[in-house]
Design a protein around this motif. Structure first.
Motif, mmCIF file in Angstrom:
data_model
loop_
_atom_site.group_PDB
_atom_site.id
_atom_site.type_symbol
_atom_site.label_atom_id
_atom_site.label_comp_id
_atom_site.label_asym_id
_atom_site.label_seq_id
_atom_site.Cartn_x
_atom_site.Cartn_y
_atom_site.Cartn_z
ATOM 1 N N GLN A 92 0.535 -1.325 0.133
ATOM 2 C CA GLN A 92 0.204 0.104 0.335
ATOM 3 C C GLN A 92 0.970 1.493 -0.332
ATOM 4 O O GLN A 92 0.607 2.364 -0.572
ATOM 5 N N LEU A 93 2.244 1.289 0.401
ATOM 6 C CA LEU A 93 2.693 2.104 0.621
ATOM 7 C C LEU A 93 3.440 2.348 -1.028
ATOM 8 O O LEU A 93 3.382 4.349 -1.405
ATOM 9 N N PHE A 94 3.798 1.800 -1.310
ATOM 10 C CA PHE A 94 4.202 1.910 -3.179
ATOM 11 C C PHE A 94 2.556 1.691 -3.794
ATOM 12 O O PHE A 94 3.068 3.527 -4.397
ATOM 13 N N ASP A 95 1.572 2.163 -3.498
ATOM 14 C CA ASP A 95 0.533 2.501 -4.167
ATOM 15 C C ASP A 95 0.016 4.310 -3.167
ATOM 16 O O ASP A 95 -0.037 4.565 -5.058
ATOM 17 N N GLN A 105 5.623 6.726 4.131
ATOM 18 C CA GLN A 105 6.817 6.249 5.476
ATOM 19 C C GLN A 105 5.498 5.323 5.992
ATOM 20 O O GLN A 105 4.170 4.890 6.503
ATOM 21 N N CYS A 106 5.817 4.126 6.860
ATOM 22 C CA CYS A 106 5.543 3.432 7.732
ATOM 23 C C CYS A 106 6.211 2.449 8.311
ATOM 24 O O CYS A 106 7.750 2.804 7.548
ATOM 25 N N GLU A 107 5.499 1.924 9.280
ATOM 26 C CA GLU A 107 6.751 1.032 10.157
ATOM 27 C C GLU A 107 6.209 -0.197 9.696
ATOM 28 O O GLU A 107 5.000 -0.731 9.571
ATOM 29 N N LEU A 124 9.634 5.676 1.565
ATOM 30 C CA LEU A 124 9.632 5.907 0.044
ATOM 31 C C LEU A 124 8.958 7.821 -0.402
ATOM 32 O O LEU A 124 8.290 7.920 -0.483
ATOM 33 N N ASN A 125 10.862 7.609 -1.027
ATOM 34 C CA ASN A 125 10.783 8.949 -2.287
ATOM 35 C C ASN A 125 10.781 8.718 -3.442
ATOM 36 O O ASN A 125 11.560 8.713 -3.941
ATOM 37 N N PRO A 126 9.602 9.257 -3.737
ATOM 38 C CA PRO A 126 9.628 9.358 -5.208
ATOM 39 C C PRO A 126 10.939 10.169 -6.037
ATOM 40 O O PRO A 126 10.231 10.866 -5.376
ATOM 41 N N SER A 127 10.813 10.029 -7.492
ATOM 42 C CA SER A 127 11.444 11.265 -8.072
ATOM 43 C C SER A 127 10.636 11.503 -9.444
ATOM 44 O O SER A 127 10.096 10.090 -10.424
ATOM 45 N N PHE A 128 10.266 11.982 -10.104
ATOM 46 C CA PHE A 128 10.028 12.778 -11.406
ATOM 47 C C PHE A 128 10.248 13.887 -12.272
ATOM 48 O O PHE A 128 11.079 14.279 -11.795
ATOM 49 N N ASP A 129 10.007 13.316 -13.417
ATOM 50 C CA ASP A 129 10.594 14.599 -14.869
ATOM 51 C C ASP A 129 10.395 15.519 -14.233
ATOM 52 O O ASP A 129 8.756 15.788 -14.138
ATOM 53 N N LEU A 134 6.417 9.834 -12.702
ATOM 54 C CA LEU A 134 7.214 8.557 -11.836
ATOM 55 C C LEU A 134 8.608 8.480 -12.855
ATOM 56 O O LEU A 134 8.977 7.668 -14.093
ATOM 57 N N LEU A 135 10.117 8.581 -12.849
ATOM 58 C CA LEU A 135 11.224 7.917 -12.468
ATOM 59 C C LEU A 135 11.732 6.702 -12.128
ATOM 60 O O LEU A 135 12.394 6.242 -12.746
ATOM 61 N N GLY A 136 11.276 6.625 -10.607
ATOM 62 C CA GLY A 136 11.509 5.686 -9.894
ATOM 63 C C GLY A 136 11.604 5.942 -8.246
ATOM 64 O O GLY A 136 10.818 7.399 -8.078
ATOM 65 N N CYS A 137 12.057 5.487 -7.466
ATOM 66 C CA CYS A 137 11.858 5.230 -6.432
ATOM 67 C C CYS A 137 13.466 5.133 -4.930
ATOM 68 O O CYS A 137 13.798 4.592 -5.973
ATOM 69 N N CYS A 138 13.622 6.075 -4.579
ATOM 70 C CA CYS A 138 14.486 6.038 -3.114
ATOM 71 C C CYS A 138 13.843 5.196 -2.503
ATOM 72 O O CYS A 138 13.219 5.967 -1.938
#
Length: 644
Positions: A92-95, A105-107, A124-129, A134-138
Motif C-alpha cells: 500500500q505504501l508503494f501505491d 513512510q510506514c513501520e 519511500l521518496n519518488p522522483s518525477f521528470d 515517475l522516474l523511480g523511487c529511493c
C-alpha cells in the motif's frame, strides 16, 4: 505505481555509479566525489526502484543485514525480507506514493540473516521528470528495533502505573504555575469526574471542591503556590451527581519559588475516612456498652507485665487514665483471701491462671468491697507469642440482689406455707378429729369396763392402748403442722422420700376424698435415701399434689385420677412424679410455669411452683413438667441419692 514481484526475469541489474538515484537514464556529469561510496556509508538500508517498482539497487547495509549477495537480493526482491503480516502495508505504501506523488513512510518488520525480524521505519521518496512522470523511487529502511523495545517497555510501565494508580486510588498530576499548564493521569481524571479529552485547569479542579471546603482549599493552594511552598492537605470533592468523596493532595515543587512547577499525587481516601468514622463510632458504642454493662476489656501479652485496658476496666479497678497497668497492680487490688483461692484453684503460671473464669472481690479506695467476675482466654498470635484477651465485670449489684433474693425466697417460702394454713386447716382438723374421737371412744370404754362390779381389766387395758395410739397420731399431726409453719433454717438430714410422700398423702386424704379423686400410689421398694430438708421436700410434694387436685375440680366428663410414683431414674437419681388426667397444659404455660407470680389458676398467686423449683435446685435436683397424651399433665422432680 504497483510493486512487482522481484522474482520476475529482468528484475534487476548492476549498479552504475553514473546513474542518478532519481532514476534518470541520462548520464550525469562526473563529480569529484563518489556518490556510491556515500550511499554505502549510510547506516541504513538503501534501495532504488525503477518506475515499474523493480529494485535495481541495494546498498551494502541492506545486503549485510539480509545476508545475501547483490545478485541474490535483486533476484528475491525486497518483499522477500518483509514480515508476512506487514507485506500488505508495504504494498500500500508503494501505491499511495504513486497516487499522491508524495514521500511516505510506514513501520514494518524485516527478516535479517539470522532469521529474526526487526522493526524498521521504511521511507519511500519518488522522483518525477518535468512532466510529472515517475522516474523511480529511493527507499530507506532505518532500524528502530531498540526504539520499539523502549516504546513497548514504556507502554508496559504506563499500563502498570495506570493499574497501580487505579488499585491504590492514587492519581498523579503536574502543574506549571507560571504557564498554567496541567497534566493529569488517567486516575486523576477519574477521581475528578472529567473525561480524559478535557484539558485540565485550576478552575476545573476548583469547581469540584465541596462548598464547605472550597474557601480553605483555594486559600491554601493559591497561597502556597504563590510562594512555591509544598502542598499537603485533605478535603472533599462533590461530584455532579451529588456524591461526596474524600481526597488527599500532595504537591512538591521541583523548581524554585519564582517558577514553581509541582509534581504530586491525589489519593482517594473515602474508604479510609469511612472506616475511620466507623471505628470511632464502634469505639464509642463499645465504650458505652462497657459502661452500661459494667464490663471492661483488656489485652495482656503473657511474656510481659503490662496490660492494655479499656476505660471501663480502669474505672472498675480504679486505675488513673494514664496510669501504667501491670499484672501485679491488678492482683494487688484483689482481697488477699481471694488471691490465695485463685492460686490454690489454678496452680501454675499467671498465664494459666488467666485462661479461666474467676469470681473475686476487690477492695475499693473507699473501703467498700466489690464483686468482680473475670473471664480470660489465651490465644497464640501470628508471631508465636501468647496473648490473653479478657474482660472484667462489676457484679456487685448482682451479688447483692442475689443475696436479697435468697432472703426474700426464704421469707416467701415461709409466707406461702402460712397462706396455705386456711386450706390445710380442714385437712388437719379432720386428721386430728379422728384420733380425738378414737381417744374419747376408748376412754369411755375404759370407764365402762372398770365401773362394773367385776371390772374387765384386760379389755380396759386394750382400750387404753388404743387411746394412747390415737393420742400419738394426733400429736404427730400437730408436730408436722408446727414444723411446716415454724420459721427455721433448713435442716439437712437423710430423708426417706417414700415416708415423706406418705405423710403428705395422709394430710391431703380428706381433700382427695372430697373431690372424688381416685388416687393410685406406686412407691418404689427399697428406694435409696436422699439428703435434704424433710419439711421443704414435703412442701414441694404437697404443692404438686394440691395443683393436681385443683386441676381436677372442674372435670366432670371422666373419672378423676391422680397417680403418685417414686423410683430411680436411669442416672441413678431418686424421682417423684405426679400425674393427673385434668385439662392439661397450654402451650403458653409450658415456657412460664416456673416463673414467679405466673399462674394458670383464676385465684392463684404464682409462687408455689417457683418456690418448689428453688427448693429442688437448692437440693441439687431438677424439677420438670410435661403434657400428657390425651388428658392431664405430669410434674415431678429428681434428687441425688445419699452416698455412704
Amino acid at each position: 505505481m504497483s510493486l512487482p514481484d522481484n522474482s520476475d526475469e529482468g528484475s534487476g541489474g548492476e549498479y552504475d555509479p553514473n546513474t542518478s538515484l532519481s532514476g534518470l537514464k541520462e548520464p550525469q556529469p562526473q563529480i569529484p566525489f563518489d556518490p556510491g561510496a556515500m550511499v554505502e556509508a549510510i547506516p541504513a538500508a538503501v534501495w532504488v526502484t525503477k518506475p515499474d517498482g523493480i529494485v535495481q539497487f541495494f546498498n551494502r547495509f541492506y545486503l549485510d543485514y539480509v545476508g545475501l549477495s547483490l545478485e541474490e537480493a535483486l533476484k528475491e526482491g525486497i518483499r522477500a525480507a518483509v514480515h508476512p503480516d506487514d507485506d500488505r502495508a508495504f504494498v500500500q505504501l508503494f501505491d499511495e506514493v504513486g497516487k499522491r506523488k508524495l514521500a511516505l513512510q510506514c513501520e514494518l518488520r524485516m527478516r535479517g540473516a539470522d532469521g529474526i525480524y526487526r522493526w524498521f521505519i521504511c521511507s519511500l521518496n519518488p522522483s518525477f521528470d518535468a512532466n510529472s512522470r515517475l522516474l523511480g523511487c529511493c527507499g530507506t529502511c532505518i532500524n528502530i528495533e531498540e526504539r520499539k523495545k523502549v516504546e513497548a517497555e514504556l507502554r508496559r510501565n504506563e499500563a502498570f502505573l495506570a493499574q497501580g494508580q487505579r488499585l491504590t486510588a492514587t492519581g498523579s498530576t503536574w502543574w506549571n504555575v507560571k504557564t498554567g499548564e496541567i497534566i493529569w493521569s488517567e486516575e486523576t481524571y477519574r477521581q475528578m469526574g472529567y473525561p480524559p479529552d478535557v484539558a485540565p485547569t485550576v478552575d476545573l479542579a476548583m469547581n469540584r471542591l465541596h462548598p464547605e471546603d472550597a474557601e480553605r482549599v483555594a486559600a491554601t493552594i493559591l497561597g502556597n503556590s504563590a510562594k512555591g511552598l509544598d502542598i499537603d492537605m485533605e478535603h472533599r470533592l462533590m461530584m455532579p451527581d451529588g456524591r461526596v468523596t474524600h481526597c488527599r493532595i500532595v504537591l512538591h515543587n521541583q523548581q524554585d519559588s519564582e517558577n514553581p512547577v509541582y509534581v504530586g499525587a491525589m489519593a482517594n481516601i473515602t474508604g479510609w475516612k469511612e472506616s475511620e468514622a466507623r471505628e470511632r463510632r464502634n469505639a464509642l458504642l463499645l465504650a458505652a456498652g462497657e459502661r452500661i454493662g459494667r464490663t471492661g476489656t483488656f489485652s495482656w501479652i503473657t511474656d510481659g507485665k503490662d496490660l492494655t485496658a479499656s476505660p471501663e476496666f480502669r474505672r472498675i479497678l480504679e486505675f488513673d487514665e494514664n496510669e501504667n497497668i501491670t499484672v501485679e497492680k491488678c492482683l494487688s487490688r484483689i482481697v488477699p483471701e481471694d488471691v490465695a483461692t485463685l492460686i490454690g484453684k489454678t496452680p501454675g503460671t499467671l498465664a494459666e491462671m488467666a485462661n479461666a473464669e474467676h469470681d473475686v472481690r476487690i477492695r475499693a479506695t473507699d473501703g467498700s468491697i466489690r464483686h468482680i467476675k473475670f473471664i480470660g482466654q489465651v490465644e497464640t498470635r501470628e508471631d508465636g507469642r501468647e496473648e490473653c484477651l479478657g474482660a472484667v465485670r462489676d457484679v456487685t449489684q448482682q451479688r447483692q440482689a442475689e443475696e436479697m433474693l435468697d432472703q426474700l425466697r426464704t421469707e416467701l417460702s415461709r409466707l406461702t406455707g402460712a397462706m396455705s394454713i386456711a386450706e390445710m386447716a380442714a385437712s388437719v382438723a379432720h386428721e386430728v378429729n379422728q384420733p380425738l374421737a378414737g381417744m374419747v371412744a376408748n376412754a369411755s370404754t375404759v370407764l365402762r369396763m372398770l365401773s362394773t362390779e367385776t371390772p374387765d381389766v384386760p379389755a380396759a387395758l386394750e382400750a387404753a392402748r388404743r387411746g394412747l395410739r390415737d393420742a400419738n397420731r394426733g400429736a404427730e399431726v400437730v408436730q408436722r403442722l408446727r414444723a411446716l409453719f415454724r420459721k427455721e433454717l433448713p435442716v439437712m438430714s437423710l430423708v426417706d422420700l417414700n415416708g415423706a410422700v406418705r405423710e403428705v398423702l395422709l394430710l391431703l386424704r380428706s381433700s382427695i376424698r372430697r373431690n372424688r379423686i381416685a388416687l393410685r400410689s406406686e412407691l418404689a421398694l427399697e428406694l435409696p435415701l436422699v439428703r435434704g430438708d424433710r419439711v421443704q421436700l414435703q412442701q414441694v410434694v404437697m404443692n404438686m399434689l394440691k395443683n393436681a387436685i385443683e386441676t381436677l375440680e372442674h372435670v366432670s366428663d371422666r373419672p378423676k385420677s391422680v397417680q403418685v410414683v417414686t423410683g430411680l431414674t436411669g442416672d441413678g437419681e431418686a424421682e417423684f412424679v405426679v400425674q393427673d388426667n385434668g385439662p392439661g397444659l397450654r402451650p403458653e404455660d409450658m415456657a412460664r410455669m416456673f416463673e414467679p407470680y405466673y399462674t394458670s389458676k383464676p385465684h392463684g398467686m404464682g409462687v408455689g411452683l417457683f418456690l418448689s423449683k428453688s427448693i429442688v435446685e437448692s437440693h441439687g435436683g431438677r424439677i420438670f413438667m410435661r403434657p400428657q397424651t390425651g388428658f392431664g399433665a405430669v410434674f415431678g422432680f429428681t434428687l441425688p441419692v445419699a452416698r455412704s
